[in-house]
Scaffold this motif. Sequence first.
Motif, PDB file in Angstrom:
ATOM      1  N   MET A   1       0.819  -1.204   0.000  1.00 35.59           N
ATOM      2  CA  MET A   1       0.000   0.000   0.000  1.00 35.59           C
ATOM      3  C   MET A   1       0.856   1.259   0.000  1.00 35.59           C
ATOM      4  O   MET A   1       2.035   1.214   0.320  1.00 35.59           O
ATOM      5  CB  MET A   1      -0.958   0.005   1.204  1.00 35.59           C
ATOM      6  CG  MET A   1      -0.280  -0.008   2.567  1.00 35.59           C
ATOM      7  SD  MET A   1      -1.460   0.223   3.917  1.00 35.59           S
ATOM      8  CE  MET A   1      -1.592   2.020   3.992  1.00 35.59           C
ATOM      9  N   GLN A   2       0.225   2.378  -0.394  1.00 41.33           N
ATOM     10  CA  GLN A   2       0.892   3.675  -0.330  1.00 41.33           C
ATOM     11  C   GLN A   2       0.760   4.200   1.095  1.00 41.33           C
ATOM     12  O   GLN A   2      -0.340   4.281   1.612  1.00 41.33           O
ATOM     13  CB  GLN A   2       0.212   4.665  -1.276  1.00 41.33           C
ATOM     14  CG  GLN A   2       0.307   4.293  -2.736  1.00 41.33           C
ATOM     15  CD  GLN A   2       1.725   4.415  -3.267  1.00 41.33           C
ATOM     16  OE1 GLN A   2       2.410   5.404  -2.984  1.00 41.33           O
ATOM     17  NE2 GLN A   2       2.170   3.424  -4.019  1.00 41.33           N
ATOM     18  N   PHE A   3       1.867   4.527   1.686  1.00 39.99           N
ATOM     19  CA  PHE A   3       1.800   4.992   3.082  1.00 39.99           C
ATOM     20  C   PHE A   3       1.634   6.511   3.136  1.00 39.99           C
ATOM     21  O   PHE A   3       2.400   7.200   3.790  1.00 39.99           O
ATOM     22  CB  PHE A   3       3.034   4.519   3.840  1.00 39.99           C
ATOM     23  CG  PHE A   3       3.101   3.029   3.944  1.00 39.99           C
ATOM     24  CD1 PHE A   3       2.346   2.351   4.891  1.00 39.99           C
ATOM     25  CD2 PHE A   3       3.890   2.285   3.078  1.00 39.99           C
ATOM     26  CE1 PHE A   3       2.375   0.965   4.991  1.00 39.99           C
ATOM     27  CE2 PHE A   3       3.933   0.905   3.169  1.00 39.99           C
ATOM     28  CZ  PHE A   3       3.174   0.247   4.116  1.00 39.99           C
ATOM     29  N   GLU A   4       0.637   6.993   2.423  1.00 40.49           N
ATOM     30  CA  GLU A   4       0.361   8.428   2.413  1.00 40.49           C
ATOM     31  C   GLU A   4      -1.107   8.658   2.714  1.00 40.49           C
ATOM     32  O   GLU A   4      -1.975   7.971   2.170  1.00 40.49           O
ATOM     33  CB  GLU A   4       0.684   9.022   1.040  1.00 40.49           C
ATOM     34  CG  GLU A   4       2.146   9.371   0.892  1.00 40.49           C
ATOM     35  CD  GLU A   4       2.486   9.801  -0.521  1.00 40.49           C
ATOM     36  OE1 GLU A   4       1.615  10.366  -1.202  1.00 40.49           O
ATOM     37  OE2 GLU A   4       3.637   9.550  -0.925  1.00 40.49           O
ATOM     38  N   LEU A   5      -1.381   9.651   3.555  1.00 45.61           N
ATOM     39  CA  LEU A   5      -2.765   9.982   3.869  1.00 45.61           C
ATOM     40  C   LEU A   5      -3.438  10.630   2.670  1.00 45.61           C
ATOM     41  O   LEU A   5      -2.803  11.382   1.933  1.00 45.61           O
ATOM     42  CB  LEU A   5      -2.827  10.979   5.040  1.00 45.61           C
ATOM     43  CG  LEU A   5      -2.323  10.530   6.397  1.00 45.61           C
ATOM     44  CD1 LEU A   5      -2.560  11.641   7.412  1.00 45.61           C
ATOM     45  CD2 LEU A   5      -3.013   9.241   6.844  1.00 45.61           C
ATOM     46  N   ASP A   6      -4.727  10.355   2.501  1.00 49.47           N
ATOM     47  CA  ASP A   6      -5.529  11.153   1.573  1.00 49.47           C
ATOM     48  C   ASP A   6      -5.532  12.587   2.095  1.00 49.47           C
ATOM     49  O   ASP A   6      -5.552  12.799   3.311  1.00 49.47           O
ATOM     50  CB  ASP A   6      -6.982  10.665   1.540  1.00 49.47           C
ATOM     51  CG  ASP A   6      -7.109   9.289   0.914  1.00 49.47           C
ATOM     52  OD1 ASP A   6      -6.162   8.873   0.216  1.00 49.47           O
ATOM     53  OD2 ASP A   6      -8.142   8.630   1.134  1.00 49.47           O
ATOM     54  N   PRO A   7      -5.537  13.576   1.199  1.00 43.59           N
ATOM     55  CA  PRO A   7      -5.655  14.958   1.692  1.00 43.59           C
ATOM     56  C   PRO A   7      -7.002  15.155   2.388  1.00 43.59           C
ATOM     57  O   PRO A   7      -7.967  14.445   2.072  1.00 43.59           O
ATOM     58  CB  PRO A   7      -5.563  15.810   0.426  1.00 43.59           C
ATOM     59  CG  PRO A   7      -5.723  14.884  -0.723  1.00 43.59           C
ATOM     60  CD  PRO A   7      -5.484  13.482  -0.257  1.00 43.59           C
ATOM     61  N   LEU A   8      -7.058  16.106   3.318  1.00 44.68           N
ATOM     62  CA  LEU A   8      -8.355  16.463   3.908  1.00 44.68           C
ATOM     63  C   LEU A   8      -9.299  16.899   2.790  1.00 44.68           C
ATOM     64  O   LEU A   8      -8.870  17.584   1.864  1.00 44.68           O
ATOM     65  CB  LEU A   8      -8.188  17.634   4.889  1.00 44.68           C
ATOM     66  CG  LEU A   8      -7.795  17.354   6.329  1.00 44.68           C
ATOM     67  CD1 LEU A   8      -7.676  18.684   7.068  1.00 44.68           C
ATOM     68  CD2 LEU A   8      -8.772  16.436   7.024  1.00 44.68           C
ATOM     69  N   PRO A   9     -10.576  16.543   2.880  1.00 47.46           N
ATOM     70  CA  PRO A   9     -11.514  16.920   1.810  1.00 47.46           C
ATOM     71  C   PRO A   9     -11.965  18.375   1.862  1.00 47.46           C
ATOM     72  O   PRO A   9     -12.870  18.763   1.134  1.00 47.46           O
ATOM     73  CB  PRO A   9     -12.697  15.962   2.020  1.00 47.46           C
ATOM     74  CG  PRO A   9     -12.585  15.469   3.415  1.00 47.46           C
ATOM     75  CD  PRO A   9     -11.159  15.612   3.849  1.00 47.46           C
ATOM     76  N   GLY A  34       0.472  10.356  12.466  1.00 47.14           N
ATOM     77  CA  GLY A  34       1.251   9.507  13.371  1.00 47.14           C
ATOM     78  C   GLY A  34       0.876   8.034  13.246  1.00 47.14           C
ATOM     79  O   GLY A  34       1.748   7.156  13.257  1.00 47.14           O
ATOM     80  N   TYR A  35      -0.423   7.761  13.127  1.00 47.38           N
ATOM     81  CA  TYR A  35      -0.852   6.367  12.933  1.00 47.38           C
ATOM     82  C   TYR A  35      -0.282   5.804  11.634  1.00 47.38           C
ATOM     83  O   TYR A  35       0.157   4.655  11.574  1.00 47.38           O
ATOM     84  CB  TYR A  35      -2.384   6.271  12.920  1.00 47.38           C
ATOM     85  CG  TYR A  35      -3.051   6.652  14.227  1.00 47.38           C
ATOM     86  CD1 TYR A  35      -2.734   5.982  15.412  1.00 47.38           C
ATOM     87  CD2 TYR A  35      -4.005   7.667  14.285  1.00 47.38           C
ATOM     88  CE1 TYR A  35      -3.354   6.331  16.617  1.00 47.38           C
ATOM     89  CE2 TYR A  35      -4.619   8.025  15.482  1.00 47.38           C
ATOM     90  CZ  TYR A  35      -4.295   7.357  16.638  1.00 47.38           C
ATOM     91  OH  TYR A  35      -4.907   7.700  17.823  1.00 47.38           O
ATOM     92  N   MET A  36      -0.285   6.634  10.579  1.00 48.60           N
ATOM     93  CA  MET A  36       0.239   6.169   9.294  1.00 48.60           C
ATOM     94  C   MET A  36       1.738   5.891   9.388  1.00 48.60           C
ATOM     95  O   MET A  36       2.230   4.887   8.867  1.00 48.60           O
ATOM     96  CB  MET A  36      -0.054   7.219   8.204  1.00 48.60           C
ATOM     97  CG  MET A  36       0.407   6.804   6.830  1.00 48.60           C
ATOM     98  SD  MET A  36      -0.401   5.286   6.241  1.00 48.60           S
ATOM     99  CE  MET A  36      -1.670   6.004   5.168  1.00 48.60           C
ATOM    100  N   THR A  37       2.460   6.768  10.059  1.00 48.58           N
ATOM    101  CA  THR A  37       3.904   6.568  10.195  1.00 48.58           C
ATOM    102  C   THR A  37       4.205   5.297  10.993  1.00 48.58           C
ATOM    103  O   THR A  37       5.084   4.508  10.619  1.00 48.58           O
ATOM    104  CB  THR A  37       4.533   7.795  10.895  1.00 48.58           C
ATOM    105  OG1 THR A  37       4.233   8.958  10.114  1.00 48.58           O
ATOM    106  CG2 THR A  37       6.036   7.647  11.029  1.00 48.58           C
ATOM    107  N   ALA A  69      -3.484   0.508  11.603  1.00 49.05           N
ATOM    108  CA  ALA A  69      -4.211   0.413  10.323  1.00 49.05           C
ATOM    109  C   ALA A  69      -5.662   0.861  10.515  1.00 49.05           C
ATOM    110  O   ALA A  69      -6.208   1.627   9.714  1.00 49.05           O
ATOM    111  CB  ALA A  69      -4.155  -1.014   9.785  1.00 49.05           C
ATOM    112  N   ALA A  70      -6.295   0.408  11.590  1.00 48.26           N
ATOM    113  CA  ALA A  70      -7.692   0.772  11.837  1.00 48.26           C
ATOM    114  C   ALA A  70      -7.815   2.266  12.097  1.00 48.26           C
ATOM    115  O   ALA A  70      -8.748   2.918  11.614  1.00 48.26           O
ATOM    116  CB  ALA A  70      -8.246  -0.028  13.023  1.00 48.26           C
ATOM    117  N   GLN A  71      -6.875   2.837  12.841  1.00 49.46           N
ATOM    118  CA  GLN A  71      -6.937   4.274  13.109  1.00 49.46           C
ATOM    119  C   GLN A  71      -6.718   5.098  11.836  1.00 49.46           C
ATOM    120  O   GLN A  71      -7.336   6.143  11.657  1.00 49.46           O
ATOM    121  CB  GLN A  71      -5.928   4.674  14.195  1.00 49.46           C
ATOM    122  CG  GLN A  71      -6.352   4.259  15.600  1.00 49.46           C
ATOM    123  CD  GLN A  71      -7.577   5.019  16.087  1.00 49.46           C
ATOM    124  OE1 GLN A  71      -8.709   4.717  15.696  1.00 49.46           O
ATOM    125  NE2 GLN A  71      -7.382   6.005  16.948  1.00 49.46           N
TER     126      GLN A  71
END
Length: 197
Positions: A1-9, A34-37, A69-71
């Motif tokens: 997977m890509q370890f990048e957050l979707d931008p805020l909408p 932080g959860y993603m990292t 992952a869930a967070q």
Amino acid sequence: MQFELDPLPYEQNALEPHISARTLEFHYGKHHQGYMTKLKNAVEGTPDADKDLVSLIRQAEDQNVFNNAAQVWNHTFQWNSMHPDGGGDPPAALKKELEKHFETVDEFKKTFAGAAKGRFGSGWAWLVKAADGSLQVKSTLNADTPLAGNDIPLLTLDVWEHAYYLDWQNDRPGYVEAFVEHLINWNFIEANLERGA
Ligand code: MN
């Protein structure tokens, strides 16, 4: 997977005065990031790194991987559960659907708000479509997510203290009421219903 957050909408200040830009700066930029990292650090170099986020949540054997992952998933779902033009009355078709399961839209709001206010400790309030087709309000503890079970998530609200403390301090009920009255993204619920039907 890509370890990048979707931008805020939406822009960080778009939910003011209910949720401040400073809260989103920290909640999205520090907590969610932080959860993603932590997820990236936990799975990089393992076969899990090739899985998508939902598979990671459903197949995680490691509590740390599951939690992070869930967070990541829960927070992305929550950003979309809110909208600067949210709240008020739902569109007609959704209103009918909510009345089928909760009698009135107000009763749905009351039930959802009750679950969010009553969640002891950290967690999430949810509107879900259960396996029997009914719409139900639930709450989960810590990182737990309906996605790990058979319910289809339709809407969520984060009631961890980090979600509201900068704006509301200990007034979780005020934060919950602001969400229910001014921020609920009805169109997101409808889209999730259509996708999950
Ligand atoms: Mn949070």
